[in-house]
Design an enzyme around this catalytic site. Structure first.
Site, PDB file in Angstrom:
ATOM      1  N   GLU A   1       0.838  -1.215   0.000  1.00 44.74           N
ATOM      2  CA  GLU A   1       0.000   0.000   0.000  1.00 44.74           C
ATOM      3  C   GLU A   1       0.865   1.256   0.000  1.00 44.74           C
ATOM      4  O   GLU A   1       0.549   2.245  -0.645  1.00 44.74           O
ATOM      5  CB  GLU A   1      -0.932   0.013   1.224  1.00 44.74           C
ATOM      6  CG  GLU A   1      -2.052  -1.006   1.166  1.00 44.74           C
ATOM      7  CD  GLU A   1      -3.092  -0.688   0.096  1.00 44.74           C
ATOM      8  OE1 GLU A   1      -2.714  -0.474  -1.056  1.00 44.74           O
ATOM      9  OE2 GLU A   1      -4.288  -0.693   0.415  1.00 44.74           O
TER      10      GLU A   1
ATOM     11  N   THR B   1      -5.540   7.055  -5.145  1.00 45.22           N
ATOM     12  CA  THR B   1      -5.625   7.255  -3.694  1.00 45.22           C
ATOM     13  C   THR B   1      -4.689   8.379  -3.259  1.00 45.22           C
ATOM     14  O   THR B   1      -5.054   9.220  -2.431  1.00 45.22           O
ATOM     15  CB  THR B   1      -5.286   5.948  -2.953  1.00 45.22           C
ATOM     16  OG1 THR B   1      -6.245   4.972  -3.349  1.00 45.22           O
ATOM     17  CG2 THR B   1      -5.338   6.109  -1.447  1.00 45.22           C
TER      18      THR B   1
END
Ligand code: HSE
Length: 311
Positions: free
Chosen positions: A128, A181
């Site tokens: 991530e 994101t």
């Protein structure tokens, strides 16, 4: 175990009020990944289909996770990872998380389960970090644990699995536009008014209590985000029109899935989840934007073995 095929689920993070601390997986929407032990040391990545994602392990979300796990174990073999990426990057349903969590889960099987759940989540968070610049755990944790995963603390990492109320379904609208994101994090405010924070943590506590007691009305009242949604909704065409249609369809509540552009709605029972899908379709048919809709039970299981090729 020398080769294994796994399923890595799509996930909904934030769940309205619980930014960066809560998420859950879907049952059937997700990636497939094959792991094969090789004599050649290191990690090799192969992407199936037309994916533009990098295959150099250091630049690939699954690759960085797998490399870190090999580094820590010092085994005398390498691993080839073949990824059938079915979740589009930038969709808001945990595309990078599926690769990262899938890599941690699959590698651990080849490494004879030497890592525990918290360690696997920590490895997956490296993926991530590579994908979005932030090692948030609210997609990778539920992708590994199944059910709702609450990240009570990041330092030290403390993840609590919460069981799913029996009749809880999710409907997801995925407009085919990409929202990174990293971009949707940059626009967030760094400061909060105390009274806004109080409203948000009341809702988070209400949501967690509702999940434990299967209190659908409390769950519905708690699905409110007064901090992130008002800012990020600008990236999502017709967001408030979709929300209104979902409320009229009888859903418990709706919001942005992860960092968007997907919109999720929670429902009690499959019938309402299907009505939610129709409501989403009605609103988005008025746009020129292509979209997908997914209906799923909130999954109690995260990554799972599809085929153990040694059997
Ligand atoms: N909590 C993360 C965010 C999830 O909202 O930025 C990204 O999927």
């Amino acid at each position: 175990m020398d080769r294994i095929t796994i399923f890595a689920p799509a996930t909904v993070a934030n769940v309205s009020c619980a930014f960066d601390v809560l998420g859950f997986p879907l049952e059937e929407t997700g990636d497939r990944m094959n792991f094969v032990k090789t004599n050649q040391k290191g990690i090799q990545i192969k992407m199936l289909g037309n994916s533009n994602l990098p295959t150099e392990p250091e630049k690939n979300v699954a690759g960085v996770v797998a490399l870190a796990m090999l580094e820590q174990t010092k085994v005398d073999f390498g691993v080839e990872i073949e990824i059938d990426k079915r979740i589009k990057p930038g969709s808001g349903i945990g595309s990078s998380a599926a690769s990262a969590a899938g890599a941690a889960f699959g590698m651990n099987l080849l490494l004879e389960n030497r890592f525990n759940t918290t360690e696997l989540i920590k490895f997956a968070m490296l993926g991530e970090k590579l994908a979005s610049g932030t090692a948030h755990a609210d997609n990778v944790a539920p992708a590994i644990t199944g059910g709702f995963a609450l990240v009570r603390s990041y330092e030290p990492l403390d993840v609590v699995k919460i069981n799913v109320p029996n009749e809880l379904y999710v409907t997801i609208l995925h407009p085919q536009i990409e929202v990174k994101t990293s971009d949707s994090r940059k626009i967030l405010k760094k400061d909060l008014e105390l009274k806004t924070a109080i409203k948000q943590w009341g809702n988070i506590a209400g949501l967690i209590s509702a999940l434990h007691t299967s209190d659908y009305e409390l769950l519905s009242r708690s699905l409110e985000d007064v901090i992130i949604e008002p800012i990020r909704s600008v990236f999502i065409p017709l967001f408030y029109e979709v929300k209104k249609a979902l409320a009229e369809a009888g859903t418990l509540g709706s919001g942005i899935s992860g960092s968007g552009p997907s919109i999720f709605a929670l429902s009690k029972g499959k019938e309402t989840a299907e009505k939610a899908a129709k409501a989403m379709q009605m609103v988005y048919s008025q746009t020129q934007i292509d979209f997908d809709i997914h209906i799923s039970k909130v999954a109690s299981q995260g990554c799972r073995i599809i085929r153990n090729n040694n059997e």
